[in-house]
Write a protein that holds these residues in place. Structure first.
Motif, PDB file in Angstrom:
ATOM      1  N   TYR A   1      51.822  28.580  39.626  1.00  0.00           N
ATOM      2  CA  TYR A   1      50.629  28.670  40.475  1.00  0.00           C
ATOM      3  C   TYR A   1      49.826  29.924  40.121  1.00  0.00           C
ATOM      4  CZ  TYR A   1      47.500  29.446  44.340  1.00  0.00           C
ATOM      5  OH  TYR A   1      46.361  29.689  45.075  1.00  0.00           O
TER       6      TYR A   1
ATOM      7  N   TYR B   1      43.297  24.380  39.892  1.00  0.00           N
ATOM      8  CA  TYR B   1      42.177  24.034  40.771  1.00  0.00           C
ATOM      9  C   TYR B   1      41.662  25.276  41.510  1.00  0.00           C
ATOM     10  CZ  TYR B   1      39.590  22.090  44.721  1.00  0.00           C
ATOM     11  OH  TYR B   1      38.617  21.822  45.650  1.00  0.00           O
ATOM     12  N   ASP B   2      42.579  26.052  42.094  1.00  0.00           N
ATOM     13  CA  ASP B   2      42.170  27.231  42.852  1.00  0.00           C
ATOM     14  C   ASP B   2      41.487  28.267  41.962  1.00  0.00           C
ATOM     15  OD1 ASP B   2      43.045  26.200  45.231  1.00  0.00           O
ATOM     16  OD2 ASP B   2      44.819  27.475  45.405  1.00  0.00           O
TER      17      ASP B   2
ATOM     18  N   ARG C   1      46.308  29.882  38.018  1.00  0.00           N
ATOM     19  CA  ARG C   1      45.140  30.298  38.789  1.00  0.00           C
ATOM     20  C   ARG C   1      44.426  31.463  38.095  1.00  0.00           C
ATOM     21  NH1 ARG C   1      44.151  34.402  42.269  1.00  0.00           N
ATOM     22  NH2 ARG C   1      42.500  34.071  43.848  1.00  0.00           N
TER      23      ARG C   1
ATOM     24  N   LYS D   1      41.321  40.338  42.538  1.00  0.00           N
ATOM     25  CA  LYS D   1      41.256  38.927  42.928  1.00  0.00           C
ATOM     26  C   LYS D   1      42.277  38.077  42.161  1.00  0.00           C
ATOM     27  CE  LYS D   1      37.477  37.328  39.874  1.00  0.00           C
ATOM     28  NZ  LYS D   1      36.811  38.576  39.480  1.00  0.00           N
TER      29      LYS D   1
ATOM     30  N   LYS E   1      37.956  27.055  41.056  1.00  0.00           N
ATOM     31  CA  LYS E   1      37.056  27.129  42.219  1.00  0.00           C
ATOM     32  C   LYS E   1      36.974  28.555  42.801  1.00  0.00           C
ATOM     33  CE  LYS E   1      35.550  23.849  44.046  1.00  0.00           C
ATOM     34  NZ  LYS E   1      34.257  23.141  43.893  1.00  0.00           N
ATOM     35  N   HIS E   2      37.729  29.479  42.222  1.00  0.00           N
ATOM     36  CA  HIS E   2      37.801  30.867  42.720  1.00  0.00           C
ATOM     37  C   HIS E   2      38.285  30.912  44.165  1.00  0.00           C
ATOM     38  CE1 HIS E   2      35.812  33.759  39.761  1.00  0.00           C
ATOM     39  NE2 HIS E   2      36.056  32.652  39.106  1.00  0.00           N
ATOM     40  N   ASN E   3      39.209  30.023  44.505  1.00  0.00           N
ATOM     41  CA  ASN E   3      39.787  30.037  45.850  1.00  0.00           C
ATOM     42  C   ASN E   3      40.761  31.204  45.998  1.00  0.00           C
ATOM     43  OD1 ASN E   3      38.395  27.732  46.526  1.00  0.00           O
ATOM     44  ND2 ASN E   3      40.100  26.347  46.099  1.00  0.00           N
ATOM     45  N   MET E   4      40.925  31.673  47.207  1.00  0.00           N
ATOM     46  CA  MET E   4      41.903  32.722  47.491  1.00  0.00           C
ATOM     47  C   MET E   4      43.319  32.172  47.256  1.00  0.00           C
ATOM     48  SD  MET E   4      40.244  35.442  48.392  1.00  0.00           S
ATOM     49  CE  MET E   4      41.458  36.449  49.241  1.00  0.00           C
ATOM     50  N   CYS E   5      44.250  33.099  46.997  1.00  0.00           N
ATOM     51  CA  CYS E   5      45.657  32.684  46.810  1.00  0.00           C
ATOM     52  C   CYS E   5      46.181  32.012  48.068  1.00  0.00           C
ATOM     53  CB  CYS E   5      46.514  33.916  46.495  1.00  0.00           C
ATOM     54  SG  CYS E   5      46.473  34.401  44.773  1.00  0.00           S
ATOM     55  N   ARG E   6      46.965  30.943  47.875  1.00  0.00           N
ATOM     56  CA  ARG E   6      47.547  30.218  48.999  1.00  0.00           C
ATOM     57  C   ARG E   6      48.923  30.710  49.385  1.00  0.00           C
ATOM     58  NH1 ARG E   6      45.806  23.954  48.446  1.00  0.00           N
ATOM     59  NH2 ARG E   6      43.950  24.218  47.150  1.00  0.00           N
TER      60      ARG E   6
END
Length: 322
Positions: free
Chosen positions: A261, A310-311, A265, A215, A314-319
């Motif tokens: 980034y 931020y990602d 992250r 992840k 929040k454990h957001n997926m890579c953009r």
């Protein structure tokens, strides 16, 4: 006397010229009884075919595989292959890409796996030196090299790895920019984790902690892996006699905004996982300030760095996966 079954993993993504140089360097190393595994992270530029064509004239035994054959019960693995080429169908990042190679090496009964960046060039004796340290203590799970700059080969990029500063949200490479000739006079600080640029793995670690956590995509995956291992019985060490020359920046050297980034992250994901919410909030503030101060003249780096923070929080997926 049993010989160690050693596999060298080199991950390629749109860097075939560097990868060829790296493979050439590894081929010249002892022990000769090793298997080089090149994993292509969906470069979409025929990298593995170019690599196979380049080395066919050397009469080396090669096998071309794909990720499905690695993941499934494929029975056609050649045990006498010198170079294995694995095609991934997507760009899985550093952890995910290397994990495919680790699964293959484990199926082939590997004793040790050397993960080496494709833009790195090992010096003669570097692998034997890693193995010597790795076998000196049954509890050593990871061994790192002294990593030097390619363009300033007497200057240390890092002595094996880095120290972690959770409250700041950063890691600092050990002995960065120190002249190699000064090494004998310096007390080397303790290493928290080994850099993934050159990292020898005792395969018994896999039985305790499994693969790298994919992840992260890029950065901090080796840190996470080793922290999990250290919670068991495993230790990390550095071989003072293993030298590897490495480029600055790696996959993100031409896109610094992506470095900020991915790095930020991954730092947030790691900190939240291992140090708890309170320290993560402090790290979030400090890393945001550090990112802004370092990039006052580059708004794009600041923007991508803050989005990464931020990602990660929040454990957001890579953009920005290519």
């Amino acid at each position: 006397m049993k010989h160690d079954n050693v596999f060298v993993l080199i991950l390629n993504w749109k860097g075939i010229n560097d990868t060829i140089q790296c493979v050439e360097g590894v081929l010249s190393l002892q022990p000769k009884s090793k298997t080089i595994v090149v994993i292509d992270n969906d470069s979409r530029d025929n990298s593995l075919l170019i690599l196979r064509s380049h080395f066919q004239k050397r009469n080396l035994k090669m096998q071309l595989l794909n990720e499905d054959q690695i993941s499934n019960d494929y029975s056609g693995f050649n045990t006498s292959t010198e170079i294995v080429l694995i095609q991934n169908y997507r760009n899985y990042g550093f952890a995910g890409g290397n994990n495919i190679g680790i699964i293959y090496a484990k199926k082939m009964k590997a004793d040790y796996i050397w993960i080496l960046n494709n833009d790195a060039i090992p010096e003669n004796g570097s692998l034997l030196a890693l193995l010597s340290v790795g076998k000196s203590d049954i509890n050593i799970g990871f061994v790192g090299s002294v990593i030097l700059y390619k363009d300033q080969n007497s200057i240390i990029n890092c002595f094996g790895g880095a120290r972690i500063y959770p409250l700041l949200g950063i890691s600092k490479l050990v002995l960065k920019n120190v002249n190699i000739n000064a090494l004998e006079k310096i007390k080397v600080p303790e290493i928290d984790y080994i850099s993934g640029a050159s990292m020898l793995l005792n395969c018994n670690v896999l039985n305790d902690v499994g693969l790298m956590d994919d992840k992260y995509f890029m950065y901090s995956e080796e840190k996470d892996w080793q922290m999990r291992a250290k919670k068991k019985i495993w230790k990390v060490a550095v071989s003072k006699n293993s030298y590897v020359y490495h480029d600055k920046g790696g996959s993100t050297k031409n896109t610094r905004e992506l470095y900020y980034y991915y790095s930020n992250r991954s730092t947030m994901i790691y900190t939240k996982k291992f140090h708890g919410l309170l320290i993560t909030i402090v790290a979030l503030v400090n890393l945001s300030v550090i990112t802004i101060i370092k990039n006052l003249k580059c708004y794009k780096n600041i923007k991508y760095g803050l989005i990464g923070i931020y990602d990660g929080f929040k454990h957001n997926m890579c953009r920005y996966i290519n």
